[in-house]
Write a protein that holds these residues in place. Structure first.
Motif, mmCIF file in Angstrom:
data_model
loop_
_atom_site.group_PDB
_atom_site.id
_atom_site.type_symbol
_atom_site.label_atom_id
_atom_site.label_comp_id
_atom_site.label_asym_id
_atom_site.label_seq_id
_atom_site.Cartn_x
_atom_site.Cartn_y
_atom_site.Cartn_z
ATOM 1 N N GLU A 247 0.830 -1.208 0.000
ATOM 2 C CA GLU A 247 0.000 0.000 0.000
ATOM 3 C C GLU A 247 0.862 1.255 0.000
ATOM 4 O O GLU A 247 0.520 2.252 -0.659
ATOM 5 C CB GLU A 247 -0.922 -0.001 1.215
ATOM 6 C CG GLU A 247 -2.039 -1.026 1.147
ATOM 7 C CD GLU A 247 -3.023 -0.874 2.291
ATOM 8 O OE1 GLU A 247 -3.008 0.199 2.940
ATOM 9 O OE2 GLU A 247 -3.798 -1.805 2.544
ATOM 10 N N ARG A 250 2.198 2.061 -3.512
ATOM 11 C CA ARG A 250 1.128 2.613 -4.343
ATOM 12 C C ARG A 250 0.794 4.045 -3.922
ATOM 13 O O ARG A 250 0.589 4.931 -4.764
ATOM 14 C CB ARG A 250 -0.109 1.708 -4.277
ATOM 15 C CG ARG A 250 0.095 0.346 -4.957
ATOM 16 C CD ARG A 250 -1.226 -0.390 -5.107
ATOM 17 N NE ARG A 250 -1.759 -0.851 -3.830
ATOM 18 C CZ ARG A 250 -1.493 -2.046 -3.293
ATOM 19 N NH1 ARG A 250 -0.702 -2.899 -3.937
ATOM 20 N NH2 ARG A 250 -2.028 -2.401 -2.140
ATOM 21 N N GLU A 251 0.741 4.276 -2.611
ATOM 22 C CA GLU A 251 0.458 5.610 -2.097
ATOM 23 C C GLU A 251 1.584 6.579 -2.476
ATOM 24 O O GLU A 251 1.331 7.723 -2.870
ATOM 25 C CB GLU A 251 0.298 5.567 -0.576
ATOM 26 C CG GLU A 251 0.399 6.904 0.149
ATOM 27 C CD GLU A 251 -0.665 7.917 -0.266
ATOM 28 O OE1 GLU A 251 -0.474 9.111 0.020
ATOM 29 O OE2 GLU A 251 -1.691 7.529 -0.881
#
Length: 267
Positions: A247, A250-251
């Protein structure tokens, strides 16, 4: 915020302070030049173990009180031991602590304000990064008292070229901070009055990155050094793909594309 690492003594051998995800561990036996006695090794091992498992801590600074960073093993303690097995246990304990620095998921930065000799120089070499004062000096000087610094040779030879490392090990000569930086033992040199600030600035810069990627990256870095080139690339590719699927990656990419600060989730 108070330190997340508990204190056990009003006058501990290792003191702790915590600010903004950076934990500072300070060797606190200045009158004896902070030797790595058995008690000091135990205290430092406990502090590192606690830091490794404390989520709030993202970076560890290893500092020391007084005029010396660390003068190595306690020679009086060592001479008081007569059995080889007991000496082996002491060196094994020290080796486990040094390996903990490498294996723990948080980067460890040595803040070296003065003398770092023998196992003290080993401790600097074992840290992931190191910042030293212009007053700092480094040596693996066991050879001067009839003891080749075999265990300090392990991290030293992994930081310096073979000939540089052997020169230090065979002569016991001191090198200054500028030479230590040139030879690869430390990252940078700071004036005495700015050492703490420069070390903290480096720690804070790292602490702003995603903890997940820092942990994965540190573990990958040391592991790939042990592998043949093809295996190193295969392992690095697997780790990078795993990182890319997180995550936080991706962030981070979305934040870059959207021109905003990332909001790390730690996943």
């Amino acid at each position: 915020m108070t330190t997340p690492v508990p204190q056990r003594s009003p006058d501990p051998l290792v003191t702790t302070s915590y600010t903004d995800h950076v934990l500072t561990l300070t060797l606190n036996r200045p009158a004896r030049l902070n030797p790595l006695s058995e008690e000091m090794l135990v205290a430092l091992q406990e502090a590192l173990d606690a830091a490794a498992t404390t989520p709030e801590v993202r970076v560890v600074i290893l500092a020391a009180a007084g005029k010396a960073f660390c003068a190595g093993h306690d020679l009086r303690e060592m001479r008081g031991i007569s059995e080889q097995e007991a000496h082996q246990e002491l060196f094994d304990r020290c080796g486990r602590m040094m390996q903990t620095v490498t294996a723990m998921p948080k980067p460890v930065i040595a803040q070296v304000q003065g003398l770092a000799t023998a196992a003290g120089c080993q401790l600097v070499a074992a840290c992931d990064l190191a910042v030293a004062s212009t007053q700092a000096r480094f040596a693996v000087s066991g050879i001067n008292v009839g003891l080749f610094c075999s265990t300090p040779a392990v991290p030293l030879s992994r930081n310096l070229s073979r000939k540089r490392a052997l020169e230090m090990l065979l002569t016991g000569d001191f090198i200054d901070a500028a030479t230590a930086e040139e030879w690869g033992l430390i990252n940078r040199v700071a004036d005495s009055d700015t050492l703490e600030a420069e070390t903290r600035a480096l720690a804070q810069k790292i602490a702003t990155k995603t903890p997940l990627s820092i942990q994965l990256g540190k573990q990958m870095f040391y592991r790939q050094l042990e592998l043949p080139l093809g295996e190193a690339y295969a392992f690095a590719s697997e780790r990078m793909a795993c990182n890319m699927d997180s995550e936080d990656a991706r962030e981070g990419i979305d934040a870059f594309l959207e021109k905003r600060p990332p909001r790390w989730q730690g996943r």
